[in-house]
Design an enzyme around this catalytic site. Structure first.
Site, PDB file in Angstrom:
ATOM      1  N   HIS A  25       1.005  -1.294  -0.070  1.00  0.00           N
ATOM      2  CA  HIS A  25      -0.282   0.068  -0.062  1.00  0.00           C
ATOM      3  C   HIS A  25       1.329   1.359  -0.199  1.00  0.00           C
ATOM      4  O   HIS A  25       0.707   1.864   1.223  1.00  0.00           O
ATOM      5  CB  HIS A  25      -1.261  -0.064   1.418  1.00  0.00           C
ATOM      6  CG  HIS A  25      -2.212   0.840   0.839  1.00  0.00           C
ATOM      7  ND1 HIS A  25      -2.573   2.596   1.656  1.00  0.00           N
ATOM      8  CD2 HIS A  25      -3.753   1.144   0.498  1.00  0.00           C
ATOM      9  CE1 HIS A  25      -3.457   2.837   1.529  1.00  0.00           C
ATOM     10  NE2 HIS A  25      -4.098   1.946   0.365  1.00  0.00           N
TER      11      HIS A  25
ATOM     12  N   ILE B 221       1.141   4.960   1.494  1.00  0.00           N
ATOM     13  CA  ILE B 221       0.268   5.983   1.495  1.00  0.00           C
ATOM     14  C   ILE B 221       0.355   4.606   2.925  1.00  0.00           C
ATOM     15  O   ILE B 221      -0.627   4.067   2.791  1.00  0.00           O
ATOM     16  CB  ILE B 221      -0.219   6.689   0.958  1.00  0.00           C
ATOM     17  CG1 ILE B 221       0.242   7.340  -0.166  1.00  0.00           C
ATOM     18  CG2 ILE B 221      -2.577   6.970   1.847  1.00  0.00           C
ATOM     19  CD1 ILE B 221      -1.363   7.419  -0.959  1.00  0.00           C
TER      20      ILE B 221
ATOM     21  N   GLY C 261      -6.437   4.378   5.641  1.00  0.00           N
ATOM     22  CA  GLY C 261      -7.069   5.315   6.667  1.00  0.00           C
ATOM     23  C   GLY C 261      -7.897   4.116   7.144  1.00  0.00           C
ATOM     24  O   GLY C 261      -8.362   4.958   8.469  1.00  0.00           O
ATOM     25  N   VAL C 262      -7.985   2.851   6.668  1.00  0.00           N
ATOM     26  CA  VAL C 262      -8.670   2.166   7.789  1.00  0.00           C
ATOM     27  C   VAL C 262      -7.389   2.092   8.994  1.00  0.00           C
ATOM     28  O   VAL C 262      -8.843   1.845   9.934  1.00  0.00           O
ATOM     29  CB  VAL C 262      -9.046   1.475   7.091  1.00  0.00           C
ATOM     30  CG1 VAL C 262      -7.756  -0.092   6.377  1.00  0.00           C
ATOM     31  CG2 VAL C 262      -9.924  -0.098   7.490  1.00  0.00           C
TER      32      VAL C 262
ATOM     33  N   GLU D  85      -8.586   2.751  13.263  1.00  0.00           N
ATOM     34  CA  GLU D  85      -8.159   1.077  14.123  1.00  0.00           C
ATOM     35  C   GLU D  85      -7.335   1.811  15.219  1.00  0.00           C
ATOM     36  O   GLU D  85      -7.460   1.244  16.099  1.00  0.00           O
ATOM     37  CB  GLU D  85      -7.628   0.087  12.956  1.00  0.00           C
ATOM     38  CG  GLU D  85      -7.112  -1.103  14.264  1.00  0.00           C
ATOM     39  CD  GLU D  85      -8.359  -1.815  15.463  1.00  0.00           C
ATOM     40  OE1 GLU D  85      -8.166  -2.184  15.977  1.00  0.00           O
ATOM     41  OE2 GLU D  85      -9.458  -1.266  14.585  1.00  0.00           O
TER      42      GLU D  85
END
Length: 137
Positions: free
Chosen positions: A46, A52, A55-56, A60
């Site tokens: 990723h 980057i 976002g998930v 979390e």
């Protein structure tokens, strides 16, 4: 408070422990951090050419920070029950220090609602309202 403090409260472990330390905390508010490193396994996919932080995982991390706040008063496993109003404002890249600020909004029927804001260099990169519970051991 460092990683040893975090590990003494949260049940999460590498590679899914997403809080490195706590900067400050009170009964209804906590500020924690995660140092984003290019060696984090997530960057293998990723994205290798332009890494980057997902976002998930930021959300979390906010939930884990909230879990530290919850588990100071109740013993058990923190459960992530819901996400509302999640927004992502800016990329998080290797070398950034992600600051998680979580504030308790209220409790109802064994659940806790919190508001979380993630920042890098005092700029908001993400925010969300989260619903959490605790599964008692």
């Amino acid at each position: 408070m460092n990683i040893d403090y975090v590990k003494s409260i949260l049940p999460h472990r590498y590679p899914f422990l997403l809080v490195d330390g706590v900067i400050e905390e009170s009964e209804d508010r906590i500020v924690a951090f995660k140092n984003i490193s290019i060696s984090d396994p997530v960057f293998q996919g990723h994205f290798p050419e332009y890494p980057i932080y997902p976002g998930v995982l930021i959300v979390e991390g906010l939930a884990q920070t909230a879990g530290i706040l919850l588990l100071k008063s109740v013993e058990g496993i923190p459960l992530f029950l819901g996400i509302d109003e999640a927004r992502f404002k800016k990329e998080v890249r290797p070398g950034d220090r992600l600051i998680y600020e979580v504030r308790k909004l209220g409790e109802k029927l064994g659940t806790v609602q919190v508001e979380g804001v993630a920042k890098v260099d005092d700029k908001i990169v993400a925010k969300a309202r989260l619903l959490l519970g605790v599964k008692k051991k």
